[in-house]
Scaffold this active site. Structure first.
Site: not given
Length: 249
Positions: A8, A89, A91, A93-97, A131
């Site tokens: 996101k 990646p 850290g 800020g894309l909400g991958g985890g 999120d």
């Protein structure tokens, strides 16, 4: 079963106030972006196991493992093996985890015929991270409270495209919040979003930028470069370090 958890970007991010529980009230617009994603596979197995490719942390501490344990405790699920190939990646800020966790819940729901609605899945996802619930719905939504109070938001990017840049810089959420001074903005998020995209540059802000750009000038330079390349709007996503630009097609 296989899924491709997308990321996101945040359109605007206002840190409004510190809460009594230690968190912060925010307002932001979560927008799904499918140009960057992880690869996730879950199969039934005789034992529970998580394997992560391109991840340098304990697999059993990954949010996919926590998502499985959450569902197992409630529904007595059989063991599964989770294979996660990280391409997003950490850290950034894309909400991958968070996306990985939400997609794990969705796959388990489908695999074992749990018949949970999106709302029911989102309630469980919210226990894993602020999120996570957004990725259950995976459509543009205003995030308020800790980011877990979600309201669908009708927005169109017809005639535009988004480019996301991910520098090799990891920014933790705690690091981003460390320099924040909460404040209610002069222009609310919804009022800023209601203006034409070309006007967002002046009114749609990410409060984390002021602190993060000072510490990591390379991230600030990416935003400048995107504007120099013709973006009508550019901003850091979430707590960084990824920066995105919106361009006219």
């Amino acid at each position: 079963m296989i899924a491709y958890p997308n990321v996101k970007v945040n359109l605007g991010l206002n840190v409004l106030r510190k809460r009594e529980d230690g968190f912060h009230d925010i307002e932001t617009l979560f927008v799904p972006f499918d140009g960057l994603y992880d690869n996730l596979e879950i199969v039934e197995s005789g034992r529970f196991q998580v394997e992560i490719e391109n991840g340098e942390w304990n697999p059993n501490e990954d949010l996919t493992a926590k998502a499985y344990q959450l569902m197992k405790e409630e529904f007595d699920l059989p063991p599964v093996e989770i294979y996660l190939e990280k391409q997003v990646p950490v850290g950034a800020g894309l909400g991958g985890g968070s996306s990985d966790a939400a997609f794990t819940l969705r796959l388990l729901n489908e695999m074992f015929g749990l018949k949970l609605s999106d709302k029911q899945l989102a309630e469980r996802a919210a226990k894993l991270g602020s999120d996570c619930a957004f990725f259950i719905y995976n459509e543009p939504m205003i995030g308020e409270g800790k980011g877990d109070i979600l309201t669908p938001y009708d927005i169109s990017f017809e005639g535009y495209y988004v480019d996301v840049i991910t520098p090799e810089i990891e920014v933790s959420t705690a690091e981003a919040y460390a320099g924040i001074v909460p404040a209610v903005p002069a222009v609310s998020l919804r009022d800023a979003l209601a203006r034409p995209v070309e006007d967002w540059k002046d009114v749609l802000k990410n409060d984390f930028e002021s602190t993060i750009f000072k510490k990591y000038p390379d991230i600030a330079q990416i935003k400048k470069d995107l504007y120099d390349e013709g973006a009508v709007y550019a901003a850091m996503s979430g707590s960084g370090s990824a920066v995105f630009g919106i361009f006219k097609q």
